[in-house]
Scaffold this active site. Structure first.
Site, PDB file in Angstrom:
ATOM      1  CB  SER A 144      -0.852  -0.013   1.274  1.00 42.43           C
ATOM      2  OG  SER A 144      -1.486   1.240   1.472  1.00 42.43           O
ATOM      3  CE1 TYR A 157      -4.503  -1.971   4.910  1.00 42.64           C
ATOM      4  CE2 TYR A 157      -3.322   0.081   4.546  1.00 42.64           C
ATOM      5  CZ  TYR A 157      -4.023  -1.009   4.045  1.00 42.64           C
ATOM      6  OH  TYR A 157      -4.240  -1.126   2.695  1.00 42.64           O
TER       7      TYR A 157
HETATM    8  P1  NAD Z   1     -11.644  -5.846  -0.114  1.00 39.10           P
HETATM    9  O1  NAD Z   1     -12.212  -5.702   1.250  1.00 39.10           O
HETATM   10  O2  NAD Z   1     -12.468  -5.507  -1.297  1.00 39.10           O
HETATM   11  O3  NAD Z   1     -11.070  -7.316  -0.324  1.00 39.10           O
HETATM   12  C1  NAD Z   1     -10.354  -7.979   0.673  1.00 39.10           C
HETATM   13  C2  NAD Z   1     -10.296  -9.456   0.343  1.00 39.10           C
HETATM   14  O4  NAD Z   1      -9.583 -10.130   1.399  1.00 39.10           O
HETATM   15  C3  NAD Z   1     -11.678 -10.106   0.245  1.00 39.10           C
HETATM   16  O5  NAD Z   1     -11.658 -11.080  -0.772  1.00 39.10           O
HETATM   17  C4  NAD Z   1     -11.826 -10.771   1.618  1.00 39.10           C
HETATM   18  O6  NAD Z   1     -12.704 -11.881   1.618  1.00 39.10           O
HETATM   19  C5  NAD Z   1     -10.386 -11.216   1.837  1.00 39.10           C
HETATM   20  N1  NAD Z   1     -10.097 -11.530   3.234  1.00 39.10           N
HETATM   21  C6  NAD Z   1     -10.283 -10.748   4.336  1.00 39.10           C
HETATM   22  N2  NAD Z   1      -9.921 -11.429   5.432  1.00 39.10           N
HETATM   23  C7  NAD Z   1      -9.493 -12.651   5.020  1.00 39.10           C
HETATM   24  C8  NAD Z   1      -8.999 -13.797   5.689  1.00 39.10           C
HETATM   25  N3  NAD Z   1      -8.857 -13.851   7.022  1.00 39.10           N
HETATM   26  N4  NAD Z   1      -8.671 -14.881   4.954  1.00 39.10           N
HETATM   27  C9  NAD Z   1      -8.833 -14.869   3.595  1.00 39.10           C
HETATM   28  N5  NAD Z   1      -9.280 -13.812   2.915  1.00 39.10           N
HETATM   29  C10 NAD Z   1      -9.614 -12.715   3.622  1.00 39.10           C
HETATM   30  O7  NAD Z   1     -10.307  -4.956  -0.080  1.00 39.10           O
HETATM   31  P2  NAD Z   1      -9.377  -4.374  -1.241  1.00 39.10           P
HETATM   32  O8  NAD Z   1      -9.455  -2.910  -1.152  1.00 39.10           O
HETATM   33  O9  NAD Z   1      -9.580  -5.055  -2.530  1.00 39.10           O
HETATM   34  O10 NAD Z   1      -7.934  -4.766  -0.647  1.00 39.10           O
HETATM   35  C11 NAD Z   1      -7.121  -5.783  -1.169  1.00 39.10           C
HETATM   36  C12 NAD Z   1      -5.685  -5.520  -0.748  1.00 39.10           C
HETATM   37  O11 NAD Z   1      -5.245  -4.281  -1.301  1.00 39.10           O
HETATM   38  C13 NAD Z   1      -5.491  -5.410   0.769  1.00 39.10           C
HETATM   39  O12 NAD Z   1      -4.276  -6.020   1.136  1.00 39.10           O
HETATM   40  C14 NAD Z   1      -5.421  -3.918   0.981  1.00 39.10           C
HETATM   41  O13 NAD Z   1      -4.701  -3.583   2.147  1.00 39.10           O
HETATM   42  C15 NAD Z   1      -4.704  -3.496  -0.272  1.00 39.10           C
HETATM   43  N6  NAD Z   1      -4.874  -2.080  -0.594  1.00 39.10           N
HETATM   44  C16 NAD Z   1      -6.119  -1.572  -0.861  1.00 39.10           C
HETATM   45  C17 NAD Z   1      -6.232  -0.225  -1.165  1.00 39.10           C
HETATM   46  C18 NAD Z   1      -7.546   0.395  -1.507  1.00 39.10           C
HETATM   47  O14 NAD Z   1      -7.594   1.625  -1.665  1.00 39.10           O
HETATM   48  N7  NAD Z   1      -8.616  -0.353  -1.685  1.00 39.10           N
HETATM   49  C19 NAD Z   1      -5.094   0.587  -1.184  1.00 39.10           C
HETATM   50  C20 NAD Z   1      -3.863   0.037  -0.901  1.00 39.10           C
HETATM   51  C21 NAD Z   1      -3.761  -1.302  -0.601  1.00 39.10           C
END
Ligand code: NAD
Length: 262
Positions: A144, A157
């Protein structure tokens, strides 16, 4: 287009958001896909079937909980069983919790560190021997902008994502003389359920409409004032899997609308 025909890819947390975007991009490039994550069984099955239909690849689903090392090992084994190898590993599953340090629930700290950091250690540990067997592999950790800089109220985080960049560098060094690479992608704001929750919380806290909260969230951190998309992150992941990227090792690639350029 990068051809990854018949490579076996595991994408953790691919039932939603960025993980689903990456799974679809890898499938489009020809990979067989092991999906993983939580959600409604019918919705997950529908996503799995759609990927198979859209791209003509093999697909499977593992319900492994990323807080459970034994389930993680079983997911990697199941991928090798199902597809004959584990070539690409994308550590994407992640959760967020926001609170000031002194009010941060201990249980939330433990959960964020387990899913956003420790799970990557467990998946990589289990997947590396499979990659070593063919002397080819791609490990992509979704860190991130918060792996590079901090924000208030995100202690677990920010710690986890900085840690992921540490894991990425160590694995890149340990695999440096092999056909296996390990890199991180550092997204800024991407409009997914994880961020939607933060937008809605902001709207409630500041007593403003959700649309305004969305604009303010972007204005605060992301100079482009546009969200990155799961498709864009997916395309970067596919590039990292290409032969052109074979000497990109231990890198943190920002896709953040200039967030961390400031
Ligand atoms: P999201 O909430 O849409 O998806 C998260 C996914 O992780 C889902 O499929 C959920 O079921 C899964 N998950 C959660 N807990 C779990 C567990 N214990 N075991 C297995 N699966 C689990 O979130 P997103 O925004 O798509 O985030 C995905 C990644 O990208 C994360 O690591 C997040 O930190 C990172 N990220 C997101 C953003 C953003 O702006 N959305 C920015 C930077 C980094």
């Amino acid at each position: 287009m990068t051809r990854l025909k018949d490579k076996a890819a595991v994408v953790t947390g691919s039932t939603s958001g960025i993980g689903l975007g990456i799974a679809r991009a890898l499938a489009q490039a020809g990979c067989n896909i092991m999906l993983n994550g939580f959600g409604e069984p019918a919705a997950i099955e529908s996503e799995r079937a759609q990927i198979k239909k859209d791209f003509g690849v093999r697909t499977a689903f593992s319900p492994a909980d990323m807080t459970k090392p034994a389930e993680i090992a079983a997911m990697i084994d199941a991928t090798a069983q199902e597809f004959g190898s584990v070539d690409i590993l994308v550590n994407n599953a992640g959760i967020q919790h926001t609170a000031p340090v002194e009010k941060f629930p201990i249980e939330r700290w433990d959960a964020v560190i387990a899913i956003d950091l420790s799970a990557s250690f467990h998946t990589i540990r289990a997947a590396l021997p499979h990659m070593a067997r063919r002397n080819w592999g791609r490990i992509i950790n979704i860190a991130s902008a918060h792996g590079l800089v901090a924000s208030v109220e995100k202690v677990a985080y920010v710690a986890a994502k900085h840690g992921v960049l540490g894991v990425t560098k160590v694995v890149a060094l340990e695999t440096a003389k092999t056909g296996i690479t390990c890199n991180a992608i550092c997204p800024g704001w991407v409009l997914t359920p994880l961020v939607q929750k933060q937008i809605e919380a902001r709207a409630v806290r500041e007593k403003i409409p959700v649309e305004q909260a969305k604009t303010e969230l972007l204005a605060e951190k992301q100079p482009s004032q546009e969200f990155a998309t799961p498709e864009q992150i997916g395309a970067v992941a596919v590039f990292l899997c290409s032969e052109s990227a074979a000497q990109i090792r231990g890198a943190a690639l920002s896709v953040d609308g200039a967030w961390t350029a400031q």
